[in-house]
Every structure is written in C-alpha cells, then in structure tokens.
Design a protein around this motif. Structure first.
Motif, PDB file in Angstrom:
ATOM      1  N   GLY A 135       0.679  -1.287   0.061  1.00 43.70           N
ATOM      2  CA  GLY A 135       0.144   0.004  -0.047  1.00 43.70           C
ATOM      3  C   GLY A 135       0.830   1.307   0.040  1.00 43.70           C
ATOM      4  O   GLY A 135       0.222   2.438  -0.226  1.00 43.70           O
ATOM      5  N   GLY A 136       2.296   1.245   0.207  1.00 44.76           N
ATOM      6  CA  GLY A 136       2.992   2.441   0.203  1.00 44.76           C
ATOM      7  C   GLY A 136       2.471   3.287   1.391  1.00 44.76           C
ATOM      8  O   GLY A 136       2.065   2.801   2.393  1.00 44.76           O
ATOM      9  N   VAL A 137       2.771   4.639   1.393  1.00 43.86           N
ATOM     10  CA  VAL A 137       2.455   5.495   2.547  1.00 43.86           C
ATOM     11  C   VAL A 137       1.439   6.341   2.473  1.00 43.86           C
ATOM     12  O   VAL A 137       1.379   7.150   1.164  1.00 43.86           O
ATOM     13  N   THR A 138       0.457   6.492   3.052  1.00 43.78           N
ATOM     14  CA  THR A 138      -0.636   7.340   3.042  1.00 43.78           C
ATOM     15  C   THR A 138      -0.314   8.830   3.925  1.00 43.78           C
ATOM     16  O   THR A 138      -0.023   8.365   5.105  1.00 43.78           O
ATOM     17  N   GLY A 139      -0.577   9.823   3.559  1.00 43.31           N
ATOM     18  CA  GLY A 139      -0.230  11.118   4.441  1.00 43.31           C
ATOM     19  C   GLY A 139      -1.264  11.974   4.261  1.00 43.31           C
ATOM     20  O   GLY A 139      -2.061  12.166   3.431  1.00 43.31           O
ATOM     21  N   THR A 140      -1.555  12.859   5.368  1.00 48.57           N
ATOM     22  CA  THR A 140      -2.634  13.885   5.455  1.00 48.57           C
ATOM     23  C   THR A 140      -1.991  15.278   5.657  1.00 48.57           C
ATOM     24  O   THR A 140      -0.903  15.127   6.428  1.00 48.57           O
ATOM     25  N   THR A 141      -2.665  16.376   5.415  1.00 51.07           N
ATOM     26  CA  THR A 141      -2.200  17.658   5.816  1.00 51.07           C
ATOM     27  C   THR A 141      -1.818  18.019   7.225  1.00 51.07           C
ATOM     28  O   THR A 141      -1.067  18.901   7.482  1.00 51.07           O
ATOM     29  N   GLY A 179      -0.556  15.997   9.167  1.00 53.55           N
ATOM     30  CA  GLY A 179       0.514  15.268   9.813  1.00 53.55           C
ATOM     31  C   GLY A 179       0.374  13.745   9.898  1.00 53.55           C
ATOM     32  O   GLY A 179       1.305  12.877  10.594  1.00 53.55           O
ATOM     33  N   LEU A 180      -1.025  13.287   9.779  1.00 55.30           N
ATOM     34  CA  LEU A 180      -1.055  11.802   9.891  1.00 55.30           C
ATOM     35  C   LEU A 180      -0.565  10.862   8.854  1.00 55.30           C
ATOM     36  O   LEU A 180      -0.559  11.293   7.430  1.00 55.30           O
ATOM     37  N   ARG A 181       0.316   9.922   9.292  1.00 51.48           N
ATOM     38  CA  ARG A 181       0.899   9.059   8.078  1.00 51.48           C
ATOM     39  C   ARG A 181       0.782   7.586   8.392  1.00 51.48           C
ATOM     40  O   ARG A 181       0.839   7.294   9.929  1.00 51.48           O
ATOM     41  N   PHE A 182       0.335   6.797   7.616  1.00 54.60           N
ATOM     42  CA  PHE A 182       0.125   5.299   7.668  1.00 54.60           C
ATOM     43  C   PHE A 182       0.289   4.575   6.511  1.00 54.60           C
ATOM     44  O   PHE A 182       0.271   5.217   5.711  1.00 54.60           O
ATOM     45  N   ARG A 183       0.160   3.183   6.615  1.00 52.60           N
ATOM     46  CA  ARG A 183       0.143   2.403   5.499  1.00 52.60           C
ATOM     47  C   ARG A 183      -1.062   1.637   5.431  1.00 52.60           C
ATOM     48  O   ARG A 183      -1.748   0.926   6.625  1.00 52.60           O
ATOM     49  N   HIS A 184      -1.940   1.667   4.392  1.00 52.48           N
ATOM     50  CA  HIS A 184      -3.049   0.843   4.268  1.00 52.48           C
ATOM     51  C   HIS A 184      -2.628  -0.701   4.055  1.00 52.48           C
ATOM     52  O   HIS A 184      -1.631  -0.931   3.410  1.00 52.48           O
ATOM     53  N   HIS A 185      -3.372  -1.630   4.588  1.00 52.39           N
ATOM     54  CA  HIS A 185      -3.260  -3.038   4.008  1.00 52.39           C
ATOM     55  C   HIS A 185      -4.415  -3.487   3.864  1.00 52.39           C
ATOM     56  O   HIS A 185      -5.590  -3.160   4.524  1.00 52.39           O
ATOM     57  N   TYR A 186      -4.574  -4.369   3.047  1.00 51.19           N
ATOM     58  CA  TYR A 186      -5.883  -5.059   2.486  1.00 51.19           C
ATOM     59  C   TYR A 186      -6.017  -6.487   2.857  1.00 51.19           C
ATOM     60  O   TYR A 186      -6.759  -7.021   2.058  1.00 51.19           O
ATOM     61  N   SER A 187      -5.334  -6.982   3.643  1.00 48.13           N
ATOM     62  CA  SER A 187      -5.303  -8.377   4.005  1.00 48.13           C
ATOM     63  C   SER A 187      -5.390  -8.568   5.429  1.00 48.13           C
ATOM     64  O   SER A 187      -4.448  -8.259   6.291  1.00 48.13           O
ATOM     65  N   GLY A 225       5.814 -20.923   8.100  1.00 50.89           N
ATOM     66  CA  GLY A 225       4.402 -21.217   9.013  1.00 50.89           C
ATOM     67  C   GLY A 225       4.791 -20.366  10.160  1.00 50.89           C
ATOM     68  O   GLY A 225       4.030 -20.571  11.139  1.00 50.89           O
ATOM     69  N   GLN A 226       5.525 -19.512  10.486  1.00 54.70           N
ATOM     70  CA  GLN A 226       5.837 -18.783  11.591  1.00 54.70           C
ATOM     71  C   GLN A 226       5.096 -17.647  11.835  1.00 54.70           C
ATOM     72  O   GLN A 226       4.878 -16.686  11.137  1.00 54.70           O
ATOM     73  N   ALA A 227       3.969 -17.710  12.887  1.00 54.46           N
ATOM     74  CA  ALA A 227       3.053 -16.683  13.004  1.00 54.46           C
ATOM     75  C   ALA A 227       3.707 -15.375  13.180  1.00 54.46           C
ATOM     76  O   ALA A 227       4.753 -15.211  14.156  1.00 54.46           O
ATOM     77  N   VAL A 228       3.536 -14.134  12.516  1.00 59.25           N
ATOM     78  CA  VAL A 228       4.111 -12.693  12.887  1.00 59.25           C
ATOM     79  C   VAL A 228       3.141 -11.807  13.840  1.00 59.25           C
ATOM     80  O   VAL A 228       3.497 -11.113  14.716  1.00 59.25           O
ATOM     81  N   THR A 229       1.902 -12.000  13.191  1.00 57.87           N
ATOM     82  CA  THR A 229       0.696 -11.048  13.714  1.00 57.87           C
ATOM     83  C   THR A 229      -0.472 -11.576  13.377  1.00 57.87           C
ATOM     84  O   THR A 229      -0.605 -12.243  12.429  1.00 57.87           O
ATOM     85  N   LEU A 230      -1.624 -11.043  13.684  1.00 63.21           N
ATOM     86  CA  LEU A 230      -2.978 -10.795  13.295  1.00 63.21           C
ATOM     87  C   LEU A 230      -3.393  -9.669  12.925  1.00 63.21           C
ATOM     88  O   LEU A 230      -3.432  -8.876  13.528  1.00 63.21           O
ATOM     89  N   GLY A 231      -3.819  -9.556  11.517  1.00 59.93           N
ATOM     90  CA  GLY A 231      -4.380  -8.366  10.889  1.00 59.93           C
ATOM     91  C   GLY A 231      -5.735  -8.201  11.218  1.00 59.93           C
ATOM     92  O   GLY A 231      -6.710  -8.579  10.998  1.00 59.93           O
ATOM     93  N   MET A 232      -5.965  -6.984  12.008  1.00 56.73           N
ATOM     94  CA  MET A 232      -7.093  -6.547  12.512  1.00 56.73           C
ATOM     95  C   MET A 232      -7.442  -5.134  12.226  1.00 56.73           C
ATOM     96  O   MET A 232      -8.371  -4.551  12.718  1.00 56.73           O
ATOM     97  N   LEU A 233      -6.514  -4.279  11.755  1.00 59.31           N
ATOM     98  CA  LEU A 233      -6.564  -2.886  11.361  1.00 59.31           C
ATOM     99  C   LEU A 233      -6.372  -2.702   9.983  1.00 59.31           C
ATOM    100  O   LEU A 233      -5.398  -3.257   9.113  1.00 59.31           O
ATOM    101  N   GLU A 234      -6.970  -1.715   9.664  1.00 56.25           N
ATOM    102  CA  GLU A 234      -6.790  -1.009   8.224  1.00 56.25           C
ATOM    103  C   GLU A 234      -5.677  -0.310   8.234  1.00 56.25           C
ATOM    104  O   GLU A 234      -5.074  -0.307   6.765  1.00 56.25           O
ATOM    105  N   ARG A 235      -5.391   0.518   8.803  1.00 59.04           N
ATOM    106  CA  ARG A 235      -4.254   1.499   8.829  1.00 59.04           C
ATOM    107  C   ARG A 235      -3.163   1.065   9.899  1.00 59.04           C
ATOM    108  O   ARG A 235      -3.463   0.881  11.023  1.00 59.04           O
ATOM    109  N   LEU A 236      -1.830   0.874   9.328  1.00 61.20           N
ATOM    110  CA  LEU A 236      -1.037   0.342  10.008  1.00 61.20           C
ATOM    111  C   LEU A 236       0.052   1.574  10.406  1.00 61.20           C
ATOM    112  O   LEU A 236       0.368   2.512   9.404  1.00 61.20           O
TER     113      LEU A 236
END
Length: 759
Positions: free
Chosen positions: A195-201, A203-211, A220-231
C-alpha cells in the motif's frame, strides 16, 4: 458483487506490483503446493466460533448489530458481499453466526468483534473438527475490532499460535471463513511494502493494508494477526494478540457501570404536551394536509415523549423533530429525572439545522453530560462504552454495551459523520472518561429539499463535537419561525395571493412551458389574483405560469408541484343536502378550496420575513419577481368561530377564500355554518352545513360577534339562510316550554341511505 470484484482487482494489482518482498520468483506449481501444505499446517490453529442468536423481548438481532460499514474491504465476514447474514434470518434458519477464531492457548481464542449485544446471544461455542467447547467473552481489544474468548474447558486437538514479530518478510496471509456450507482457507502473498505510505495535511502518516487474518512466514511462523486497516510506519503493528492493549470483562463491566450512571443522570425522558390542533371541518374528516419529511409522529399528537440530553444543570437538548405547525401547539415541557420529582422547563429555541429543541429547566439537575470536543476520527476502531436509550411512551429503556467507530463520511456542510460497528439506533457512545462522543440526531431538511410525499429517513449518527458550537450560541442557530404560538396564531399561513391550477402535459404544451416544467410535472397556472395581495402588487395576472421559487438559504430551487388539495370537493352535492341524514354531516368535505396548498405551505415553512424570488413564465419568456414572505389574512382554518349550545351549531366568519368561492364582497353580510350537532334545533329546522346565515330578525350578521349578540336571550329566531344564491327564512324556537318538537335523532329511511350512497 461489483464492489467485491473491485477490491479483488485491487488486491491482484497490489500483488502484481509488490511481489513477495525480496524472495526469488518461484515456479507456479511449487508455490501452489507450498500454499496448499501451509493450509494443513495452520488449520489446527484456526477454529470456528459459532454465535447462536436469539430474540430478546420480541426484538430480533437483525439490523445494526450485524452490520459493519467501513472502507475496509478485507473484513469480509462483516460485509454483505462477504456472506453476512441478518440475525433474524439466522434464527429462522436455525443456524449460528460463524466467524474465524485464532487459538492463543488451549482455552483461549481471539476473534473478530461482532459488536452485538449479549442479550441477543444465546450461546458461544468453539468448534475444532468434531470437538465443541462452550466459551464466553473474557476480554476486549482496545484499539482494534477483536475480542478474546475463554472456553469452559481446554480444547483438544488444537495448536496454539506462537508469534514472533522479529522475523523478516516476505509474509503470507491466511484467512478462514464459511462459504457455501464449507469451512474454507485462503493463503495468499503479502508484503511489508503493502500500500505504500498515506499522508494527510495535518501530519497523519500510515500504511493501508488489504489483508486481514493471520500473517505468517513461508515456514509457517506466525508474525501477527491483521485486524487494522491502517498500520503505523514502524514495526509496532507486528505483535502477538496477547500483547495488544486490552481490558478484561470485569473492566468492561466497570466502564459500563460508569456509562449507566451518566445515562441515568444526563439522558432523561421529556414529556411534551401539545394543544389539540385547531382544524377546520374538512381537516376533521380527511386529516390536515401532510407534507411528509418533517414530524417524527402524527402532527395531530397532543402528547409526545422524547429523549433529552442534559447539557448543563439548567439546560436540556430535546431530541425530537417538530415542524413549525407542531411546535406552535407546544404548551408544556416536563423533564423526568431518574430520581426525584419531575421538573418543568421553558422552551428556548428550535435548532435551525437539527431536529431538536432546547429548553431551560426551572430547577437545576445534577449530572449534565459533557460533550467530547476532539476529532472524532481519532477514535477509529477504539473500544467505546455505549448506551442504547429508548423512550417508549412513558417508559425509558437502557441497554449497555460497546461500540466501535469503523468509518467516516463527509456530509452536510463538510461535517464528518461516523458509522458504527453495531446497532446505531438510539445509541449514545462515550469515551472512557465518560464524555459523549456520538449520538443520533436528525438533520432538519431545508424546505427545498423536502419531498411532498416521500419519507426522508430519520436521525443519523452525529459527532457531539459538531453540536458544541450550537449550544454555546443557541440564538445564532435557531429557527425564529419554529416556536410555540397562541391558539389564535397557530394556523397562520403565508400567502402570495393567488389561486392556482396544477399543470399537466396538455396545459404545459399549450402554454409553451414543457421544457421548463418537465412536460407538466411541475409548475402551476395562476387562475386568480386577490386584490391588495403581494402578487397583485407585483403585477401578476391570471394566465401567468409559476415555475419555481428561489429562496435565501435554500440549496436548490423549490419546484411547484400541485398535489392533494386538503379535502375540497369540487362537485359538492348541494342538490342532495335536504336528503342527507344528519349523521353524515361531519363527512361532508368543504365545497371550496382551502387557503393551505403547496405554495402557501412552502412559503410558511420558509418563514415570515424570508426573501425569495418567484420565477414566472408569460408571453413566451421567463419573468422573475422578488417577494418577502408575509402572513396572509385570516382563512377558514384560522378564523374566529362561535359555537352555540342551545342551537347546536358552530359558525365562522366569511374569510377571503370563502367569499371568493361564494362570490361575496367584503360588504356582504354572513357567517358560514361549519358544524351542526345531530338532533339539535338547527338540524331539526333543516339547516345544513356550509349554508350562510346572512340576517337574524332582519338584522345583518357581518361576523361571529354579531351572530352571538343577535341570538342572545332570544326565545325565537328568524334566520335568513342562503344556499348558494337561493335564500329562505327559517324560524327556530328556543323557549323549551313552547317547544313541541321531539329532540330524538331522526333515523334515516332506506331511500335516504340510497341517496347518500349515490354521491
């Protein structure tokens, strides 16, 4: 389906652009085999969470409690295109609501928060293969839509996940859901660069993820559980669910207890007492002219119970939308605190842009609600205590629970409107400090936006911060025309001083206004102009076509669409009146058109003193005329009336539209008969509704005051009665001792009944 395919297309495009991190390309066959093997490896760590739902006090858990509205497409179990089912459907089909759960320990699972009230949940069970375990909610994630479940006993044949946030990409994602009666798994590629980086005027900065789902490495090593749209941009999002900020069930109960106390003190039932509407006879029979899209309830209400928000010790915001004609009848406001005696309140203002009014209490109350004044968007996905507060008659019902703000939309005047995970109806959402964040309140529609015969929806979820400026300066945000009035004032109407005929296709084409009126769907032909009226002063003449009105403060022009005329009967059965049984008198419609029509109602709702421009079409061209909304003269529905009990008759003054219909000048005497009591002396004497009494004992009757004066203390009356242009003399004896007529109601014979049916 289109929306889902769009999101699938985005995911495919992202995968093709981002690849799988720094890994070398693999043969398609090897990759598929690897992903297939991953399903077998991960399957023991993903279980089915089954919510069996139930009715509560006759209410189904179908609506908002099962809905999730967000721009986050990956959380398919909450979205219509992801297999979401209405709770009522699930109960009828005798099957549970199923979502994926991720095993953290043999007795602990983390799963998506479906935000449905516990009263609708009959049971929670976790299924792993053929093994089923009972479970309950034991914790809540604070900043993402997840809950923790604890089973009644350890689950056999499961494999708890062990998370390691330090492992490097590339990553895969694993999701599980029920589809077409099967429990299916999906394994796909993911990347840290998603998703690249999303920024707002600001000062908000985050990355979208779609999974959403489980993030793992190729091994098979677990890293995290995706429950957020903005990271966040750093790696802080990579963590075990056990490390998420969370509160226990006991802590949630403590929060809800705080909200319960806040709601008990600051969300109060308010009883509004309204004067009975002053209706003319045609309104009594057919109901007043309705312009839907305003009042929440019947405009003939004489009592209304609403919910009020105590915004200061001596001030309350009453959440009920009343149009001006209803507020005009408001006589008394009583606030009912949970403890103590009811408190009277005084009307202050109706809000101009919201369906609410403000009142000041005669005695201050403790516990006003503090409004959240921050940016509501900062509360995205946070766990928030909530109270669902309903007023049903004189009963106030409160359900405590939690909600999450899952999305925001840009709306009216660029305000930000939130949407909830969970039921929005009657919901008040607080922060952990007890400040009110969002509530439901109706936006008051402008006159130009209202549709005459359409329902436009009700209250919408609104940020409390949006209302704060209104409450600090209520006079700057009030509707000066939406106020209580005296009984004499309540039926006042604006006027232009014209009578109109609605267009149709033939009239529109004959007057060359098809293009301007959508082939006769809008517009009206001026058929008469009253002398000394605003229209007459502007030079308007019969034959003009009124196209539309443009008014200050209205977002679009007001189209003129002639509709229901309020009960006027053009073919009034004058020739059958003598055969009409008296019990049918009250069913007679008025023989003349009322003063209230589409135009006068719209002008009245605009408010007296409002500037507007009326667009006319005449002689092949458009002509604009500027006006100010002014109050019209007394009309049939508002004029003075007099009821005489001995005679059993009610009369009214002849108003401008009545005189126009009967071709009477202002100098002609007369009062019109509007109601005759069955079995009364007037009925026995053969007098009928809508006849005109012009003289009493040869004295002219110019108004109801004359009528009352001339019949006072009289034993015998000689009435000059006019039906259209035909007059007659009627004698009535008032002295009871000389009365020789039986006052019992006259039963109609079958022939009379047949006459009634004929018209």
């Amino acid at each position: 389906m289109i929306m889902r395919m769009r999101y699938i297309g985005i995911a495919v495009l992202c995968a093709s652009l981002w690849g799988c991190g720094e890994a070398e390309p693999e043969e398609e066959g090897d990759r598929i085999a690897e992903h297939s093997a991953m399903i077998d490896q991960i399957a023991p760590s993903i279980v089915r969470v089954e919510y069996t739902l139930q009715y509560d006090q006759g209410e189904a858990p179908g609506g908002g409690g099962m809905r999730y509205r967000s721009s986050f497409p990956s959380m398919s179990p909450f979205l219509p295109w992801g297999g979401m089912s209405d709770g009522e459907d699930l109960i009828r089909e005798e099957r549970p609501r199923v979502v994926a759960g991720y095993v953290l320990a043999s007795d602990k699972v983390v799963t998506e928060d479906i935000a449905i009230h516990p009263r609708f949940i009959k049971s929670i069970q976790i299924r792993s293969g053929d093994q089923v375990s009972d479970a309950h909610v034991s914790g809540y994630a604070v900043d993402r839509p997840a809950v923790f479940l604890t089973t009644s006993e350890p689950m056999p044949n499961v494999k708890p996940l062990a998370f390691d946030a330090s492992v490097e990409p590339p990553y895969l994602t694993v999701r599980a859901e029920e589809s077409e009666g099967r429990w299916i798994y999906y394994v796909g590629g993911a990347s840290e660069e998603f998703g690249g980086v999303t920024g707002t005027t600001d000062g908000l900065r985050f990355r979208h993820h779609y999974s959403d789902g489980l993030w793992i490495t190729k091994d098979g090593q677990a890293v995290t559980l995706g429950m957020l749209e903005r990271l966040p941009l750093d790696d802080s999002w990579k963590m075990s669910p056990q490390d998420w900020p969370q509160i226990s069930g006991e802590e949630m109960q403590a929060l809800q207890d705080q909200v319960k106390a806040r709601a008990a003190a600051g969300l109060l039932r308010v009883k509004l007492s309204l004067r009975s509407p002053k209706a003319d006879q045609s309104e009594d029979r057919f109901g007043p002219m309705r312009y839907y899209g305003g009042d929440e309830d019947d405009p003939n209400d004489t009592e209304r119970n609403a919910l009020g928000v105590l915004v200061a010790p001596d001030r309350i915001l009453i959440l009920t939308e009343m149009k001006a004609r209803t507020t005009a009848r408001l006589e008394r406001i009583i606030v009912h605190p949970e403890q103590g005696d009811p408190v009277s309140a005084t009307f202050v203002v109706s809000l101009k842009d919201y369906g609410a009014l403000i009142a000041d209490l005669d005695q201050p109350l403790d516990g006003p609600i503090q409004l959240f004044d921050g940016d509501v968007r900062d509360q995205r996905m946070h766990l928030l205590p909530a109270a669902q507060v309903r007023v049903r008659g004189e009963q106030q019902i409160v359900y405590l629970g939690h909600r999450r703000l899952v999305g925001f939309e840009l709306g009216w005047q660029r305000n930000i409107y939130p949407s909830l995970m969970g039921d929005e109806e009657d919901t008040f959402v607080f922060d952990k400090e007890g400040r009110l964040i969002v509530l439901q309140i109706a936006q008051r529609q402008k006159v130009a936006v209202e549709e005459q015969y359409s329902w436009r929806g009700g209250p919408q979820l609104t940020s409390a911060a949006q209302l704060a400026p209104l409450l600090t300066d209520v006079l700057a945000h009030c509707d000066e025309n939406n106020v209580p009035l005296t009984e004499e004032q309540e039926n006042r109407l604006a006027w232009l001083g014209v009578e109109m005929q609605g267009l149709d296709q033939e009239l529109a084409r004959a007057n060359r206004v098809s293009q301007q009126t959508r082939d006769g769907e809008t517009g009206a032909l001026i058929t008469y102009v009253y002398a000394d009226s605003p229209a007459a002063g502007a030079g308007i003449e019969p034959g003009y076509i009124l196209l539309r009105i443009r008014a200050e403060g209205q977002p679009k022009p007001i189209e003129i669409q002639m509709g229901y005329d309020g009960g006027y009967y053009e073919d009034f059965p004058w020739e059958h009146l003598d055969q009409l049984p008296e019990q049918y008198f009250d069913q007679l419609p008025a023989p003349f058109p009322g003063a209230e029509n589409v135009l006068t109602r719209k002008l009245t709702d605009l408010g007296f003193g409002t500037q507007f421009t009326a667009e006319f079409f005449v002689d092949g061209q458009q002509v604009d005329k500027d006006f100010t909304v002014v109050q019209g003269p007394e009309h049939y529905g508002s004029t003075k009336r007099h009821k005489n009990e001995p005679l059993g008759v009610t009369v009214r003054d002849l108003t401008f539209e009545v005189r126009r219909h009967f071709q009477k000048t202002p100098e002609d005497p007369g009062v019109i008969i509007t109601k005759i009591e069955p079995g009364s002396k007037t009925s026995i004497a053969g007098i009928k509704p809508y006849e005109i009494i012009t003289h009493i004992d040869e004295q002219p009757v110019m108004n109801t005051d004359d009528f009352e004066r001339l019949i006072a203390d009289q034993a015998e009356l000689n009435l000059s009665v006019l039906r259209l242009t035909k007059g007659r003399q009627v004698k009535i004896t008032l002295d009871v001792e000389d009365e020789a007529v039986d006052d019992a109601p006259i039963e109609p014979d079958p022939a009379e009944e047949d006459v009634v049916e004929a018209f």
